[in-house]
Write a protein that holds these residues in place. Structure first.
Motif, PDB file in Angstrom:
ATOM      1  N   LEU A  81      71.034  32.490 -20.742  1.00  0.00           N
ATOM      2  CA  LEU A  81      71.805  32.958 -19.591  1.00  0.00           C
ATOM      3  C   LEU A  81      72.864  33.939 -20.096  1.00  0.00           C
ATOM      4  O   LEU A  81      73.822  33.540 -20.764  1.00  0.00           O
ATOM      5  CB  LEU A  81      72.469  31.778 -18.876  1.00  0.00           C
ATOM      6  N   LEU A  82      72.685  35.235 -19.790  1.00  0.00           N
ATOM      7  CA  LEU A  82      73.566  36.284 -20.289  1.00  0.00           C
ATOM      8  C   LEU A  82      74.196  37.018 -19.112  1.00  0.00           C
ATOM      9  O   LEU A  82      73.523  37.770 -18.406  1.00  0.00           O
ATOM     10  CB  LEU A  82      72.778  37.267 -21.162  1.00  0.00           C
ATOM     11  N   LEU A  83      75.501  36.790 -18.916  1.00  0.00           N
ATOM     12  CA  LEU A  83      76.200  37.348 -17.753  1.00  0.00           C
ATOM     13  C   LEU A  83      77.406  38.182 -18.130  1.00  0.00           C
ATOM     14  O   LEU A  83      78.092  38.717 -17.261  1.00  0.00           O
ATOM     15  CB  LEU A  83      76.676  36.210 -16.828  1.00  0.00           C
ATOM     16  N   GLY A  84      77.703  38.309 -19.416  1.00  0.00           N
ATOM     17  CA  GLY A  84      78.935  38.962 -19.858  1.00  0.00           C
ATOM     18  C   GLY A  84      79.015  40.428 -19.496  1.00  0.00           C
ATOM     19  O   GLY A  84      78.019  41.088 -19.193  1.00  0.00           O
ATOM     20  N   GLY A  85      80.246  40.955 -19.506  1.00  0.00           N
ATOM     21  CA  GLY A  85      80.450  42.373 -19.278  1.00  0.00           C
ATOM     22  C   GLY A  85      80.288  42.796 -17.834  1.00  0.00           C
ATOM     23  O   GLY A  85      79.896  43.927 -17.552  1.00  0.00           O
ATOM     24  N   ASN A  86      80.578  41.889 -16.892  1.00  0.00           N
ATOM     25  CA  ASN A  86      80.611  42.219 -15.476  1.00  0.00           C
ATOM     26  C   ASN A  86      82.021  41.957 -14.943  1.00  0.00           C
ATOM     27  O   ASN A  86      82.969  41.829 -15.720  1.00  0.00           O
ATOM     28  CB  ASN A  86      79.571  41.393 -14.712  1.00  0.00           C
ATOM     29  N   HIS A  87      82.160  41.885 -13.648  1.00  0.00           N
ATOM     30  CA  HIS A  87      83.459  41.580 -13.043  1.00  0.00           C
ATOM     31  C   HIS A  87      83.357  40.259 -12.291  1.00  0.00           C
ATOM     32  O   HIS A  87      83.841  40.116 -11.168  1.00  0.00           O
ATOM     33  CB  HIS A  87      83.885  42.709 -12.098  1.00  0.00           C
ATOM     34  N   LEU A  88      82.732  39.309 -12.935  1.00  0.00           N
ATOM     35  CA  LEU A  88      82.487  38.022 -12.308  1.00  0.00           C
ATOM     36  C   LEU A  88      83.660  37.078 -12.508  1.00  0.00           C
ATOM     37  O   LEU A  88      84.443  37.215 -13.454  1.00  0.00           O
ATOM     38  CB  LEU A  88      81.218  37.400 -12.890  1.00  0.00           C
ATOM     39  N   THR A  89      83.781  36.109 -11.624  1.00  0.00           N
ATOM     40  CA  THR A  89      84.821  35.087 -11.747  1.00  0.00           C
ATOM     41  C   THR A  89      84.171  33.714 -11.728  1.00  0.00           C
ATOM     42  O   THR A  89      82.983  33.565 -11.433  1.00  0.00           O
ATOM     43  CB  THR A  89      85.840  35.190 -10.605  1.00  0.00           C
ATOM     44  N   TRP A  90      84.987  32.720 -12.028  1.00  0.00           N
ATOM     45  CA  TRP A  90      84.488  31.351 -12.159  1.00  0.00           C
ATOM     46  C   TRP A  90      85.201  30.461 -11.165  1.00  0.00           C
ATOM     47  O   TRP A  90      86.419  30.513 -11.038  1.00  0.00           O
ATOM     48  CB  TRP A  90      84.753  30.870 -13.590  1.00  0.00           C
ATOM     49  N   ASN A  91      84.459  29.643 -10.451  1.00  0.00           N
ATOM     50  CA  ASN A  91      85.060  28.672  -9.530  1.00  0.00           C
ATOM     51  C   ASN A  91      85.448  27.429 -10.324  1.00  0.00           C
ATOM     52  O   ASN A  91      84.609  26.618 -10.686  1.00  0.00           O
ATOM     53  CB  ASN A  91      84.072  28.315  -8.416  1.00  0.00           C
ATOM     54  N   ASN A  92      86.740  27.291 -10.591  1.00  0.00           N
ATOM     55  CA  ASN A  92      87.198  26.194 -11.445  1.00  0.00           C
ATOM     56  C   ASN A  92      87.132  24.844 -10.750  1.00  0.00           C
ATOM     57  O   ASN A  92      87.317  23.809 -11.385  1.00  0.00           O
ATOM     58  CB  ASN A  92      88.621  26.464 -11.919  1.00  0.00           C
ATOM     59  N   ASN A  93      86.881  24.850  -9.463  1.00  0.00           N
ATOM     60  CA  ASN A  93      86.763  23.585  -8.740  1.00  0.00           C
ATOM     61  C   ASN A  93      85.319  23.105  -8.646  1.00  0.00           C
ATOM     62  O   ASN A  93      85.058  21.990  -8.199  1.00  0.00           O
ATOM     63  CB  ASN A  93      87.346  23.735  -7.327  1.00  0.00           C
ATOM     64  N   ALA A  94      84.391  23.968  -9.062  1.00  0.00           N
ATOM     65  CA  ALA A  94      82.979  23.591  -9.000  1.00  0.00           C
ATOM     66  C   ALA A  94      82.673  22.532 -10.059  1.00  0.00           C
ATOM     67  O   ALA A  94      83.066  22.664 -11.214  1.00  0.00           O
ATOM     68  CB  ALA A  94      82.100  24.816  -9.211  1.00  0.00           C
ATOM     69  N   LYS A  95      81.990  21.491  -9.671  1.00  0.00           N
ATOM     70  CA  LYS A  95      81.591  20.443 -10.602  1.00  0.00           C
ATOM     71  C   LYS A  95      80.173  20.731 -11.078  1.00  0.00           C
ATOM     72  O   LYS A  95      79.212  20.599 -10.331  1.00  0.00           O
ATOM     73  CB  LYS A  95      81.663  19.073  -9.926  1.00  0.00           C
ATOM     74  N   ILE A  96      80.092  21.185 -12.310  1.00  0.00           N
ATOM     75  CA  ILE A  96      78.818  21.614 -12.871  1.00  0.00           C
ATOM     76  C   ILE A  96      78.189  20.490 -13.680  1.00  0.00           C
ATOM     77  O   ILE A  96      78.804  19.940 -14.583  1.00  0.00           O
ATOM     78  CB  ILE A  96      78.994  22.844 -13.773  1.00  0.00           C
ATOM     79  N   MET A  97      76.966  20.152 -13.316  1.00  0.00           N
ATOM     80  CA  MET A  97      76.161  19.198 -14.085  1.00  0.00           C
ATOM     81  C   MET A  97      74.832  19.875 -14.366  1.00  0.00           C
ATOM     82  O   MET A  97      73.878  19.737 -13.610  1.00  0.00           O
ATOM     83  CB  MET A  97      75.957  17.897 -13.299  1.00  0.00           C
TER      84      MET A  97
END
Length: 303
Positions: A81-97
């Motif tokens: 999974l390669l997503l770097g070098g964009n203008h993306l943000t992260w939902n810090n409230n998302a519970k990732i499993m």
């Protein structure tokens, strides 16, 4: 989009400027999708989650915006999974499993904050690139219990504290880049257990000690950057015979230069500027016939 049997689609390194087509999700047999290094814009389309056979997804270095969708972590077969070098943000409230077992993860320059998630530290990923984000906190020891980790780049974040003492358990690391953070304390001696290490960058931190690990048995280690820290005492001569680049500038090293530096017979780049090196420059340094760049400015050399 009518090529229903397509398994690999690689459009990387072109000049495509558009949103990712919504009907790309109809290519149900796609295993590898590479759209990196273009000018794709818009968000990561939800139709990508229809690619249930997807193993490798690269969207790096585009103009994508919006949140990194949590459904990406539900694609069971995903390994890269390669997503770097964009203008993306992260939902810090998302519970990732996550439902996958990644071997490669690049999310540099994605505005990620807080600590590295525990699930990532325990996942046994081979390549982890999370540079140029806003991660904080200290590093989890779990990260270095991995027997698969080959490259780890956490440059340009806000990590702090001492490095875990078990850093040497990750014996397959070849590239370790922790520069431009706020790490402090001693560099754990166990780092010398990583015999596959060939690039070590700890520059621009707050490491301090008047002794450094004995790297002399790390035969693969050729690029070492310890510059812009608070190391003191004499400059160590315990570097590998095959060192090519050694950066020690902007520290608090003192005393004179050891003649044993000439043991590094492949050295091309030596930087010890902005330290407190005294006495005369030893004539023996001219024995390093491979030396191309020598930076000595702002010391107290005489003669």
């Amino acid at each position: 989009m009518n090529l229903k049997e397509l398994e690999t689609l690689d459009l990387s390194s072109n000049s495509l400027a558009m949103e990712i087509p919504i009907d790309i999700g109809n290519l149900s047999k796609i295993i590898r999708l590479d759209l990196s290094c273009n000018n794709f814009n818009g968000t990561i389309l939800s139709s990508i989650q229809n690619l249930t056979k997807l193993e490798a997804l690269s969207l790096e270095n585009n103009l994508l915006i919006g949140e990194i969708p949590s459904w990406l972590f539900n694609i069971k077969g995903l390994k890269s999974l390669l997503l770097g070098g964009n203008h993306l943000t992260w939902n810090n409230n998302a519970k990732i499993m996550p439902k996958f077992m990644l071997s490669e993860l690049s999310m540099n320059s994605c505005g990620l904050v807080r600590k590295i998630p525990q699930w990532l530290a325990e996942m046994e990923v081979e390549f982890v690139i999370l540079s140029n984000n806003r991660f904080t906190g200290s590093l989890s020891p779990y990260l270095f219990d991995s027997q698969n980790l080959i490259a780890l780049s956490l440059s340009q974040n806000n990590f702090h504290g001492e490095l875990p003492s078990n850093i040497g358990n990750a014996t397959k690391i070849g590239v370790l880049m922790l520069d431009e953070n706020n790490f402090s304390g001693k560099v754990p001696e166990s780092v010398t257990n990583i015999k596959s290490l060939h690039l070590l960058d700890l520059s621009n931190n707050k490491f301090s000690s008047n002794t450094s690990p004995n790297f002399s048995s790390n035969e693969n280690l050729s690029i070492i950057d310890l510059s812009s820290n608070e190391f003191s005492g004499e400059i160590s001569t315990k570097f590998p015979y095959g060192t090519i680049s050694l950066s020690l500038g902007k520290n608090k090293f003192s005393s004179n230069l050891s003649r044993k530096l000439t043991n590094m017979r492949k050295l091309k780049y030596l930087d010890i500027h902005d330290n407190k090196i005294t006495h005369e420059l030893p004539n023996s340094i001219s024995q390093i016939s491979t030396l191309q760049i020598l930076i000595l400015r702002n010391n107290s050399l005489k003669g």
